[in-house]
Design a protein around this motif. Structure first.
Motif, mmCIF file in Angstrom:
data_model
loop_
_atom_site.group_PDB
_atom_site.id
_atom_site.type_symbol
_atom_site.label_atom_id
_atom_site.label_comp_id
_atom_site.label_asym_id
_atom_site.label_seq_id
_atom_site.Cartn_x
_atom_site.Cartn_y
_atom_site.Cartn_z
ATOM 1 N N PRO A 175 34.388 12.578 34.833
ATOM 2 C CA PRO A 175 33.994 13.146 33.545
ATOM 3 C C PRO A 175 35.153 13.141 32.552
ATOM 4 N N PRO A 176 34.875 12.838 31.289
ATOM 5 C CA PRO A 176 35.936 12.837 30.281
ATOM 6 C C PRO A 176 36.385 14.250 29.954
ATOM 7 N N VAL A 177 37.502 14.344 29.260
ATOM 8 C CA VAL A 177 38.011 15.661 28.850
ATOM 9 C C VAL A 177 36.968 16.394 28.014
ATOM 10 N N VAL A 178 36.333 15.681 27.086
ATOM 11 C CA VAL A 178 35.202 16.221 26.328
ATOM 12 C C VAL A 178 34.043 15.251 26.503
ATOM 13 N N ASN A 179 32.951 15.759 27.035
ATOM 14 C CA ASN A 179 31.754 14.928 27.187
ATOM 15 C C ASN A 179 30.799 15.286 26.051
ATOM 16 N N TRP A 180 30.714 14.400 25.060
ATOM 17 C CA TRP A 180 29.901 14.669 23.879
ATOM 18 C C TRP A 180 28.436 14.401 24.180
ATOM 19 N N LEU A 226 42.441 21.620 28.828
ATOM 20 C CA LEU A 226 41.944 22.314 27.635
ATOM 21 C C LEU A 226 42.772 21.974 26.404
ATOM 22 N N GLU A 227 44.054 21.753 26.572
ATOM 23 C CA GLU A 227 44.877 21.358 25.429
ATOM 24 C C GLU A 227 44.406 20.027 24.861
ATOM 25 N N ARG A 228 44.092 19.098 25.740
ATOM 26 C CA ARG A 228 43.572 17.806 25.280
ATOM 27 C C ARG A 228 42.183 17.958 24.676
ATOM 28 N N ALA A 229 41.358 18.796 25.279
ATOM 29 C CA ALA A 229 40.012 19.016 24.750
ATOM 30 C C ALA A 229 40.077 19.642 23.362
ATOM 31 N N ALA A 230 40.947 20.630 23.187
ATOM 32 C CA ALA A 230 41.067 21.296 21.888
ATOM 33 C C ALA A 230 41.483 20.317 20.805
ATOM 34 N N ALA A 231 42.414 19.435 21.136
ATOM 35 C CA ALA A 231 42.853 18.441 20.147
ATOM 36 C C ALA A 231 41.696 17.546 19.734
#
Length: 320
Positions: A175-180, A226-231
């Motif tokens: 799964p990616p850091v953010v799964n849109w 989460l740092e990468r997701a937030a960015a």
């Protein structure tokens, strides 16, 4: 038909152990008759009984000896009863142990407060070096288990009891850091951020009534992820509603709020009360106020519920 998270974990680990002799499975009296790993690899399966701290300590020694132990017990007993062992083994020593914790949140329903766990993110995320994941559906669970087995890094994997949703699709081995789920070109919209099984189910339910609403799903929840997701989230939206089956203190919304200064981060969570009545998972969630109506209330006034959506608390008062 998809498997529930805990069943998918057992099946995937059993398959991985076929070609990786380093894989071991330890359980704290949860194995039950016919555990697939115990059937296929009886010499690498250990039921240590109700001794969660000792199980993690035992796994630390096995990891030092070159094995890759996976340990599993109810979330409250893994994270709270065995907290010191997890801190020292997974954190301080960096032992390659994977802790798989079913019955997280209030998924135990009738089992009551002793078997509920709404505090695990707060505890485990505070231990540096541990990858924290809350897979949604069978495909995510299998991918996270494979990652833990391949990397040999400390992992904490949270899952529920019997929920067996279909994972959101993604491209790649994990799964990616953010799964849109939905990602539009409207920066003024509120973006739902879902965490875990219940949070994602609620976000998907709201999106069935408002299909254009942006929705980002997070599987990995430790600080580096989460740092990468937030960015990535900050590149697209300024307003977020985080939905999670956890208390507000130490939850993912709190972490994202610190990582997204200048953005608006709201939280839909399980609150600060103790559920005092038995019931199904859904009934306990309703008692805690973690339901679809709570998500709509958090979205207001920026996003208006369409006709037929569950009423927000204010709308319910107006009709009484």
């Amino acid at each position: 038909m998809t498997l529930a998270g805990r069943a998918a974990y057992r099946d995937e680990l059993t398959q991985i152990a076929e070609y990786d002799p380093r894989i071991l499975c330890l359980e704290a009296d949860l194995g039950g008759k016919g555990h697939p790993f115990a059937v296929k690899h009886p010499d690498r399966f250990f039921n240590v009984g109700i001794a969660e701290g000792a199980m993690v300590d035992m796994a630390a020694g096995l990891a030092e000896g070159g094995y890759r132990p996976f340990v599993s017990t109810f979330a409250p007993f893994a994270v709270l009863r065995a907290a010191e062992s997890m801190k020292l083994a997974l954190g301080y020593l960096g032992a390659g142990i994977t802790v798989v914790a079913p019955y997280a949140g209030v998924s135990g329903g009738w089992f009551g407060t002793t078997h509920h766990c709404l505090e695990d993110f707060a505890v485990v995320r505070a231990i540096p070096g541990v990858t924290v994941a809350a897979p949604y559906g069978e495909a995510e669970m299998r991918a996270v288990v494979r990652r833990a087995a391949v990397t040999g890094e400390p992992h904490y994997i949270r899952t529920g009891r019997n929920a067996a949703p279909l994972s959101l699709p993604w491209v790649g081995p994990e799964p990616p850091v953010v799964n849109w789920d939905v990602h539009g070109a409207e920066p003024d919209r509120t973006c739902l951020v879902s965490v875990g099984e219940v949070g994602t189910e609620l976000c998907l339910a709201v999106r069935r009534s408002l299909p254009t609403l942006p929705h980002a799903h997070l599987c990995y929840l430790d600080q580096p992820h989460l740092e990468r997701a937030a960015a990535e989230l900050a590149e697209h939206y300024d307003r977020f509603v985080v939905v999670e089956e956890h208390r507000q203190a130490g939850g993912i919304a709190s972490a994202l709020a610190l990582l997204l200064p200048g953005r608006e981060v709201s939280s839909v969570n399980a609150g600060e009360s103790w559920p005092v009545h038995g019931g199904s998972h859904e009934e306990v969630l309703d008692e805690l106020g973690l339901n679809e109506a709570a998500v709509w209330a958090a979205l207001a006034p920026h996003e208006v519920p369409p006709h037929g959506a569950p009423a927000t608390p204010l709308e319910q008062e107006d009709t009484e």
